[in-house]
Motif scaffolding. Structure first.
Motif, PDB file in Angstrom:
ATOM      1  N   ARG A 155      48.996  42.639 -20.498  1.00  0.00           N
ATOM      2  CA  ARG A 155      49.690  41.494 -21.110  1.00  0.00           C
ATOM      3  C   ARG A 155      50.551  42.051 -22.237  1.00  0.00           C
ATOM      4  N   GLY A 156      51.776  42.427 -21.888  1.00  0.00           N
ATOM      5  CA  GLY A 156      52.657  43.007 -22.881  1.00  0.00           C
ATOM      6  C   GLY A 156      52.117  44.318 -23.416  1.00  0.00           C
ATOM      7  N   ASN A 157      51.776  44.336 -24.697  1.00  0.00           N
ATOM      8  CA  ASN A 157      51.280  45.550 -25.349  1.00  0.00           C
ATOM      9  C   ASN A 157      49.753  45.650 -25.306  1.00  0.00           C
ATOM     10  N   ASP A 158      49.123  44.692 -24.637  1.00  0.00           N
ATOM     11  CA  ASP A 158      47.658  44.656 -24.585  1.00  0.00           C
ATOM     12  C   ASP A 158      47.158  44.837 -23.151  1.00  0.00           C
ATOM     13  N   ILE A 159      45.935  45.334 -23.059  1.00  0.00           N
ATOM     14  CA  ILE A 159      45.199  45.302 -21.802  1.00  0.00           C
ATOM     15  C   ILE A 159      44.067  44.311 -22.003  1.00  0.00           C
ATOM     16  N   VAL A 160      44.007  43.303 -21.137  1.00  0.00           N
ATOM     17  CA  VAL A 160      43.074  42.198 -21.349  1.00  0.00           C
ATOM     18  C   VAL A 160      42.126  42.048 -20.172  1.00  0.00           C
ATOM     19  N   LEU A 161      40.980  41.465 -20.477  1.00  0.00           N
ATOM     20  CA  LEU A 161      39.998  41.103 -19.460  1.00  0.00           C
ATOM     21  C   LEU A 161      40.068  39.594 -19.274  1.00  0.00           C
ATOM     22  N   CYS A 162      40.394  39.162 -18.061  1.00  0.00           N
ATOM     23  CA  CYS A 162      40.538  37.738 -17.765  1.00  0.00           C
ATOM     24  C   CYS A 162      39.280  37.245 -17.054  1.00  0.00           C
ATOM     25  N   GLN A 163      38.668  36.212 -17.589  1.00  0.00           N
ATOM     26  CA  GLN A 163      37.527  35.582 -16.933  1.00  0.00           C
ATOM     27  C   GLN A 163      38.077  34.629 -15.870  1.00  0.00           C
ATOM     28  N   VAL A 164      37.701  34.840 -14.640  1.00  0.00           N
ATOM     29  CA  VAL A 164      38.308  34.053 -13.559  1.00  0.00           C
ATOM     30  C   VAL A 164      37.247  33.453 -12.653  1.00  0.00           C
ATOM     31  N   SER A 165      37.692  32.450 -11.950  1.00  0.00           N
ATOM     32  CA  SER A 165      36.883  31.839 -10.901  1.00  0.00           C
ATOM     33  C   SER A 165      37.854  31.438  -9.804  1.00  0.00           C
ATOM     34  N   GLY A 166      38.200  32.409  -8.999  1.00  0.00           N
ATOM     35  CA  GLY A 166      39.242  32.200  -8.006  1.00  0.00           C
ATOM     36  C   GLY A 166      38.777  31.370  -6.831  1.00  0.00           C
ATOM     37  N   GLN A 167      39.736  30.760  -6.187  1.00  0.00           N
ATOM     38  CA  GLN A 167      39.450  29.937  -5.017  1.00  0.00           C
ATOM     39  C   GLN A 167      40.084  30.607  -3.806  1.00  0.00           C
ATOM     40  N   GLY A 168      39.239  31.080  -2.883  1.00  0.00           N
ATOM     41  CA  GLY A 168      39.749  31.713  -1.683  1.00  0.00           C
ATOM     42  C   GLY A 168      40.414  30.711  -0.762  1.00  0.00           C
ATOM     43  N   GLU A 169      41.220  31.216   0.142  1.00  0.00           N
ATOM     44  CA  GLU A 169      41.871  30.366   1.135  1.00  0.00           C
ATOM     45  C   GLU A 169      42.094  31.158   2.406  1.00  0.00           C
ATOM     46  N   ALA A 170      42.360  30.457   3.489  1.00  0.00           N
ATOM     47  CA  ALA A 170      42.614  31.137   4.759  1.00  0.00           C
ATOM     48  C   ALA A 170      43.795  32.082   4.595  1.00  0.00           C
ATOM     49  N   ASN A 171      43.634  33.320   5.087  1.00  0.00           N
ATOM     50  CA  ASN A 171      44.711  34.300   4.947  1.00  0.00           C
ATOM     51  C   ASN A 171      44.747  35.214   6.156  1.00  0.00           C
ATOM     52  N   LEU A 172      45.710  36.085   6.184  1.00  0.00           N
ATOM     53  CA  LEU A 172      46.018  36.896   7.367  1.00  0.00           C
ATOM     54  C   LEU A 172      44.799  37.606   7.936  1.00  0.00           C
ATOM     55  N   ALA A 173      44.017  38.280   7.102  1.00  0.00           N
ATOM     56  CA  ALA A 173      42.905  39.095   7.609  1.00  0.00           C
ATOM     57  C   ALA A 173      41.556  38.600   7.115  1.00  0.00           C
ATOM     58  N   SER A 174      41.506  37.368   6.627  1.00  0.00           N
ATOM     59  CA  SER A 174      40.250  36.782   6.133  1.00  0.00           C
ATOM     60  C   SER A 174      39.589  37.678   5.092  1.00  0.00           C
ATOM     61  N   THR A 175      40.393  38.176   4.144  1.00  0.00           N
ATOM     62  CA  THR A 175      39.872  38.959   3.029  1.00  0.00           C
ATOM     63  C   THR A 175      39.720  38.046   1.818  1.00  0.00           C
ATOM     64  N   PRO A 176      38.911  38.424   0.830  1.00  0.00           N
ATOM     65  CA  PRO A 176      38.662  37.527  -0.307  1.00  0.00           C
ATOM     66  C   PRO A 176      39.757  37.584  -1.373  1.00  0.00           C
ATOM     67  N   ILE A 177      41.011  37.493  -0.947  1.00  0.00           N
ATOM     68  CA  ILE A 177      42.110  37.455  -1.910  1.00  0.00           C
ATOM     69  C   ILE A 177      42.226  36.039  -2.467  1.00  0.00           C
ATOM     70  N   ALA A 178      42.832  35.927  -3.615  1.00  0.00           N
ATOM     71  CA  ALA A 178      43.050  34.601  -4.203  1.00  0.00           C
ATOM     72  C   ALA A 178      44.254  34.661  -5.119  1.00  0.00           C
ATOM     73  N   GLU A 179      44.986  33.566  -5.172  1.00  0.00           N
ATOM     74  CA  GLU A 179      46.107  33.427  -6.093  1.00  0.00           C
ATOM     75  C   GLU A 179      45.574  32.782  -7.371  1.00  0.00           C
ATOM     76  N   ILE A 180      45.690  33.511  -8.481  1.00  0.00           N
ATOM     77  CA  ILE A 180      45.034  33.075  -9.721  1.00  0.00           C
ATOM     78  C   ILE A 180      46.061  32.974 -10.852  1.00  0.00           C
ATOM     79  N   ASP A 181      45.927  31.939 -11.643  1.00  0.00           N
ATOM     80  CA  ASP A 181      46.760  31.776 -12.840  1.00  0.00           C
ATOM     81  C   ASP A 181      46.088  32.546 -13.975  1.00  0.00           C
TER      82      ASP A 181
END
Length: 734
Positions: free
Chosen positions: A146-172
């Motif tokens: 994040r700019g000049n910082d390296i940050v740890l983001c606490q996330v709770s992603g939501q998986g969705e159907a995708n090309l190879a059924s991998t646990p990818i997620a689009e996260i804000d």
């Protein structure tokens, strides 16, 4: 030079291979796909083997192993389509340990134990708040810039159907709870190093995936029959697979080279990292497509595993974006002075260095060329036999530089084979032809192996002293690469001598050579691979006619005709009707070469021309497209080089070669041709000129390249050899 993993690395590979064969079986991969693409039991088992502590420094509680150790793990992960963001977690645990210290000790411990998943973001949050994250659907945290910082983001992603059924997620990530792990140059550098490490590990994973897909296709091609034989016997099936296994091998060892070059501080190491991921991603995409095609309609059925490889090969690298960007990145690193923060790779046992002795010998030859080649001689230089000069040849012989690998008894230096590679680069640097030397070396080697004492006394002694050069009389009009379809007859006379009648085509150098190595038919009543005998024929014998054949490569070759040529039996090489074995040994020598030095020289000429040419008000080399295409050409030369070094190392150590020589020759010649065409396009219309300088060099390289896919056996012949010996496919030649 060393292409062998350490004993510890082999143990790592074996340990993870056994675990993944059982716990990442196709059945488990399918089951994981139905549950969002993640297998928690498999993940924890992987953690228990130490996978996620592998790159964590020892002083911070990890195993402290190197990047190559991680690459070994990733190759097995790719081979078995392991479910979960392994490459990302390997990077994330190291980043947590190095940046967070005790502040995130619990999270690090949980990530190493496999109870929590921590991933990484590829883009700066300030530039891209919403990002696709590998493993984002199951991760509890993501490390990001994040700019000049390296940050740890606490996330709770939501998986969705995708090309190879991998646990990818689009996260804000911009909206996620963030804590700073580090700020400033040191933190940014550590994170950037992690991203470079991820590229190397992802490249290794894709290489393992591609190899397994092609091997599955080869196995199927040996089992499936059509029109009464295994489909692998058809070149339409076997040749594309042969191309791919060469590309896969090249990608694997180029990735190793990138790791090696980081360790040794090589200038191109940063570009090589980017090149490696681009190449292995592209190769994997092509490999799985061809593998599925080999299965035909069955490849489309979900009950066959090959579709899993087809989807995963694209899903893994695409989460970061278009892989072509990595080739563009390599171009910037090579030609726009873009720097890269390269990781600490640890100890490296693999070695691509030719050694001090080879360097010293190369310097000695370089000094000799500088002292010998006058401006007039340099003007005469040409890559073919046309560049031959007897005076220079004699000086090289006197200094034992014609055949340095030969023993001192035979005018050599007892040089290690690695020296030959170093010396070849010097020949190319000075643009001096090596054709007369390489051809004469082949003939001389065969005389040493199979020749009688009289042949050694007369012919070999002249080759050693530099008073004779040789040409090759294999091909015949209408026979092409099928040298064993030979029709030139050798008939033994009552006094034991031989009469030779026939014609040979492409007898390059015959107009200036003293001898020709000739394959003849001595028994017409047996199969074409039998009844053949080899001779070393003096070209000043009566009844020989030499007619020039000029090529568009600015090269003269010859058609030679033999009418009642009388040859004493002492010129016979090997036993009567035993020419197949002699010829096979000669072809093995010829098949081992490549055209990497020509590729490097061509790329350097293109780089120089791109600096001279202006397009749109700036030098062509400043354009992204030019940088990308030059980088690709250089990459191909590097891959040819590692393939050639692998073949060389295998031979030096007496190990089994699965057509490693033909792989080198086929790959380097095919890429030389395709890159010559592309670079001619890139620098047009300037490249149309034959004027002295880089334009003329590039122009000639384009014309020269076309012959390289034919010399010493066509690419089609080599593809058949590779398919048979590297993939176990049925023989595709009669």
């Amino acid at each position: 030079m060393n292409f062998e993993l350490t004993e510890d690395q082999r143990m790592i590979a074996d340990s993870f291979a056994r675990f993944m064969d059982e716990q990442s079986s196709p059945e488990r991969v399918r089951a994981a796909a139905e549950q969002g693409g993640f297998d928690q039991a498999f993940w924890q088992g992987l953690a228990e083997l130490g996978a996620f502590s592998l790159r964590v420094p020892e002083e911070l509680g990890g195993l402290g192993l190197g990047v190559l150790d991680a690459a070994v793990l990733m190759e097995e992960a790719g081979r078995t389509l392991a479910s979960g963001p392994i490459a990302e977690t390997l990077v994330a645990t190291r980043l947590l340990a190095k940046l967070a210290g005790d502040s995130q000790g619990d999270l690090l411990e949980q990530a190493i134990a496999g109870s929590d998943v921590v991933s990484i973001a590829y883009h700066d949050i300030n530039d891209q708040k919403v990002q696709w994250i590998a493993g984002g659907a199951v991760a509890s945290a993501v490390i990001a810039r994040r700019g000049n910082d390296i940050v740890l983001c606490q996330v709770s992603g939501q998986g969705e159907a995708n090309l190879a059924s991998t646990p990818i997620a689009e996260i804000d990530l911009g909206a996620a709870e963030q804590s700073v792990l580090g700020s400033g140059n040191d933190a940014l550098t550590t994170f950037a190093q992690g991203l470079e490490e991820w590229k190397l590990m992802m490249a290794a994973g894709l290489s393992g995936l591609a190899r397994e897909a092609v091997q599955k296709a080869a196995t199927y091609a040996c089992e499936r029959e059509a029109f009464g034989q295994a489909i692998g016997a058809y070149q339409g099936i076997s040749h594309p697979l042969a191309d791919l296994i060469v590309d896969i091998d090249g990608g694997k060892y180029f990735n190793w080279k990138a790791i090696h070059d980081i360790a040794h501080g090589e200038a191109d190491a940063g570009a090589e990292v980017s090149m490696s991921l681009w190449w292995n991603a592209d190769t994997a995409g092509r490999a799985v497509t061809q593998a599925l095609h080999t299965f035909g309609g069955y490849g489309l059925a979900t009950e066959y595993d090959i579709h899993l490889y087809t989807l995963r090969a694209k899903a893994w690298p695409l989460v970061v974006g278009d892989p072509t960007r990595f080739l563009e990145e390599a171009g910037r690193r090579l030609y726009a002075n873009e720097s890269a923060a390269l990781p600490e790779v640890g100890e490296i046992a693999i070695d691509f260095d030719l050694g001090d002795d080879a360097r010293a010998m190369a310097k000695e030859l370089d000094d000799l060329f500088n002292a010998t080649l006058t401006p007039e001689l340099r003007a005469k230089a040409h890559y073919s036999f046309d560049g031959f000069d007897r005076g220079v040849h004699k000086i090289l012989a006197e200094n034992r530089f014609l055949f340095p690998a030969w023993s001192k008894e035979y005018g050599g230096r007892d040089a290690e084979p690695y020296a030959a590679v170093a010396l070849s680069r010097v020949w190319e640097k000075h643009g001096w032809t090596s054709h007369p030397v390489s051809t004469s070396m082949l003939v001389g080697t065969m005389i040493q192996k199979c020749g009688n004492d009289e042949l050694k006394d007369e012919v070999l002694s002249k080759i050693i002293s530099g008073d004779a050069i040789c040409s090759l009389g294999y091909s015949e009009p209408g026979c092409g690469s099928d040298v064993f379809a030979c029709k030139t007859k050798a008939t033994q006379q009552e006094d034991g001598s031989w009469r030779i009648d026939g014609a040979k085509m492409w007898t390059s150098g015959a107009n200036i050579a003293q001898y020709v190595l000739m394959l003849t038919r001595t028994n017409p009543d047996v199969a074409k691979h039998k009844g053949l005998t080899m001779f070393v024929v003096p070209l000043d014998a009566e009844g020989i006619e030499i007619q020039p054949v000029h090529t568009f490569q600015d090269e003269r070759t010859n058609a030679t005709f033999y009418d009642n040529v009388q040859v004493p039996d002492k010129y016979r090489l090997g036993p009567v009707d035993g020419g197949v074995k002699v010829m096979a040994a000669a072809l093995e020598l010829e098949h081992g070469g490549g055209f990497m030095k020509s590729q490097f020289a061509m790329t350097e000429a293109a780089e120089a021309l791109c600096r001279e040419v202006s397009v749109g008000g700036k030098a062509l080399i400043e354009h992204v497209d030019a940088q990308k295409r030059l980088a690709r050409s250089k990459l191909h030369a590097y891959i040819g080089e590692v393939l050639g070094n692998r073949a060389l190392w295998t031979g030096v150590n007496g190990l089994e070669s699965k057509a490693y020589g033909p792989m080198t020759k086929m790959f380097s010649s095919e890429k030389f041709q395709s890159d010559a065409r592309d670079l001619l396009d890139l620098t047009a219309p300037h490249s149309l000129s034959k004027r002295e300088g880089p334009a003329g060099e590039l122009n000639l390289a384009y014309r020269h390249a076309h012959g390289t896919t034919i010399y010493g056996g066509t690419s089609e012949v080599h593809r058949s050899m590779i398919a048979e010996r590297a993939l176990g496919l049925p023989r595709t030649r009669g």
